[in-house]
Design a protein around this motif. Structure first.
Motif, short mmCIF file in Angstrom:
data_model
loop_
_atom_site.label_atom_id
_atom_site.label_comp_id
_atom_site.label_asym_id
_atom_site.label_seq_id
_atom_site.Cartn_x
_atom_site.Cartn_y
_atom_site.Cartn_z
N ILE A 19 40.06 45.99 41.01
CA ILE A 19 38.82 45.33 40.59
C ILE A 19 37.65 46.27 40.79
CG2 ILE A 19 37.20 43.49 41.25
CD1 ILE A 19 39.73 41.75 41.87
N LYS A 20 37.60 46.90 41.94
CA LYS A 20 36.50 47.83 42.25
C LYS A 20 36.55 49.04 41.31
CE LYS A 20 34.04 50.24 45.76
NZ LYS A 20 33.45 50.04 47.03
N ARG A 21 37.73 49.60 41.12
CA ARG A 21 37.88 50.79 40.27
C ARG A 21 37.40 50.51 38.85
NH1 ARG A 21 40.94 53.17 36.62
NH2 ARG A 21 42.46 51.51 36.38
N LYS A 22 37.68 49.32 38.34
CA LYS A 22 37.31 48.96 36.98
C LYS A 22 35.90 48.38 36.87
CE LYS A 22 41.81 48.45 34.89
NZ LYS A 22 42.59 47.65 33.94
N MET A 36 37.81 36.51 50.97
CA MET A 36 36.43 36.95 51.14
C MET A 36 36.34 38.17 52.07
SD MET A 36 34.55 35.40 49.08
CE MET A 36 33.01 36.09 49.69
N ARG A 37 37.20 38.23 53.09
CA ARG A 37 37.22 39.40 53.98
C ARG A 37 37.56 40.65 53.17
NH1 ARG A 37 40.40 42.89 55.80
NH2 ARG A 37 42.29 41.89 55.04
N ILE A 38 38.56 40.55 52.33
CA ILE A 38 38.99 41.68 51.50
C ILE A 38 37.87 42.08 50.54
CG2 ILE A 38 40.57 42.39 49.66
CD1 ILE A 38 42.72 40.63 51.08
N ALA A 39 37.30 41.10 49.85
CA ALA A 39 36.25 41.38 48.86
C ALA A 39 35.05 42.09 49.49
CB ALA A 39 35.81 40.08 48.19
N TYR A 98 33.41 40.09 40.88
CA TYR A 98 34.24 39.10 41.57
C TYR A 98 33.37 37.88 41.85
CZ TYR A 98 37.40 37.06 45.05
OH TYR A 98 38.24 36.23 45.75
N VAL A 99 33.73 36.74 41.28
CA VAL A 99 32.94 35.52 41.37
C VAL A 99 33.78 34.45 42.09
CG1 VAL A 99 31.53 33.88 40.06
CG2 VAL A 99 31.96 36.16 39.12
N PRO A 100 33.68 34.37 43.43
CA PRO A 100 34.58 33.49 44.18
C PRO A 100 34.31 32.00 44.03
CG PRO A 100 33.04 34.56 45.66
CD PRO A 100 32.83 35.18 44.30
N THR A 101 33.15 31.61 43.56
CA THR A 101 32.78 30.19 43.38
C THR A 101 33.22 29.32 44.55
OG1 THR A 101 34.72 29.76 42.00
CG2 THR A 101 32.67 30.28 40.85
N LEU A 106 35.98 38.14 37.22
CA LEU A 106 37.08 37.29 37.69
C LEU A 106 36.46 36.09 38.37
CD1 LEU A 106 39.73 39.72 39.14
CD2 LEU A 106 40.08 38.01 37.38
N GLU A 107 36.67 34.92 37.80
CA GLU A 107 36.11 33.69 38.34
C GLU A 107 37.12 33.07 39.30
OE1 GLU A 107 32.96 33.27 37.05
OE2 GLU A 107 33.47 35.00 35.83
#
Length: 182
Positions: free
Chosen positions: A26-29, A69-72, A33-36, A12-13
């Motif tokens: 996202i984690k389960r799959k 970002m806190r969540i990620a 994760y690409v926050p750019t 996910l960009e």
């Protein structure tokens, strides 16, 4: 993002608008994760947008730099450094180290290095990004490094690629011309 996650993407960009439910999926799959983040740094041309558009954009970006970002990080997503650093007169190519600098604010220096090396390589499915037997020994050597800011191209001493040593000064001259320090 939900549609992309359901569709089975590998990465996910940008990932604007992350919430805990999406992050858990996202984690389960095992999605990267690409926050750019560097893409969303303040752009001087943004001031030319209509005020209501500028305010909404700034709010979205502010949330990306804080809540997303806190969540990620808190949910342990595999965060990868993006390379959406588009060259311009204000933001020349070769300065995408700033993504590592921005990530280090959330993941620490070590985490941001992993995001740009081993995690990025793993995300792409290539055998690289580690100094380990069986991996290519493509290495960039820097002067003294204490923070992510020290990973800037002006602190590169030399690079080894495919067994060939490249002097940083001649690389800068050849590929970047007279790049200005920012």
């Amino acid at each position: 993002m939900a549609n992309s996650i359901d569709a089975g993407v590998d990465t996910l960009e940008h990932g604007l608008g992350l919430n805990e439910e999406l992050a858990k999926e996202i984690k389960r799959k095992g999605i990267c994760y690409v926050p750019t983040l560097a893409t969303y740094e303040v752009n001087p041309k943004i001031s030319k947008l209509r005020e209501e558009i500028r305010e909404k954009r700034e709010e979205l970006i502010s949330t990306h730099f804080t809540e997303d970002m806190r969540i990620a990080v808190s949910l342990g997503l595999k965060i990868v450094a993006g390379t959406d650093f588009v060259g311009s007169s204000d933001r020349p190519h070769g300065m995408n180290y700033k993504e590592i600098v921005l990530l280090s604010k959330y993941m620490g220096f070590s985490g941001s290095l992993s995001a740009s090396t081993s995690s990025a390589s793993e995300c792409l499915g290539i055998r690289a990004g580690k100094i380990e037997e069986g991996y290519p020994a493509d290495i960039t050597v820097f002067g003294e490094v204490k923070t992510a800011e020290d990973l800037n191209p002006f602190n590169v001493k030399y690079t080894i690629k495919g067994g060939v040593v490249y002097n940083a000064g001649s690389l800068r001259d050849t590929f970047w011309g007279t790049i200005k320090r920012s």
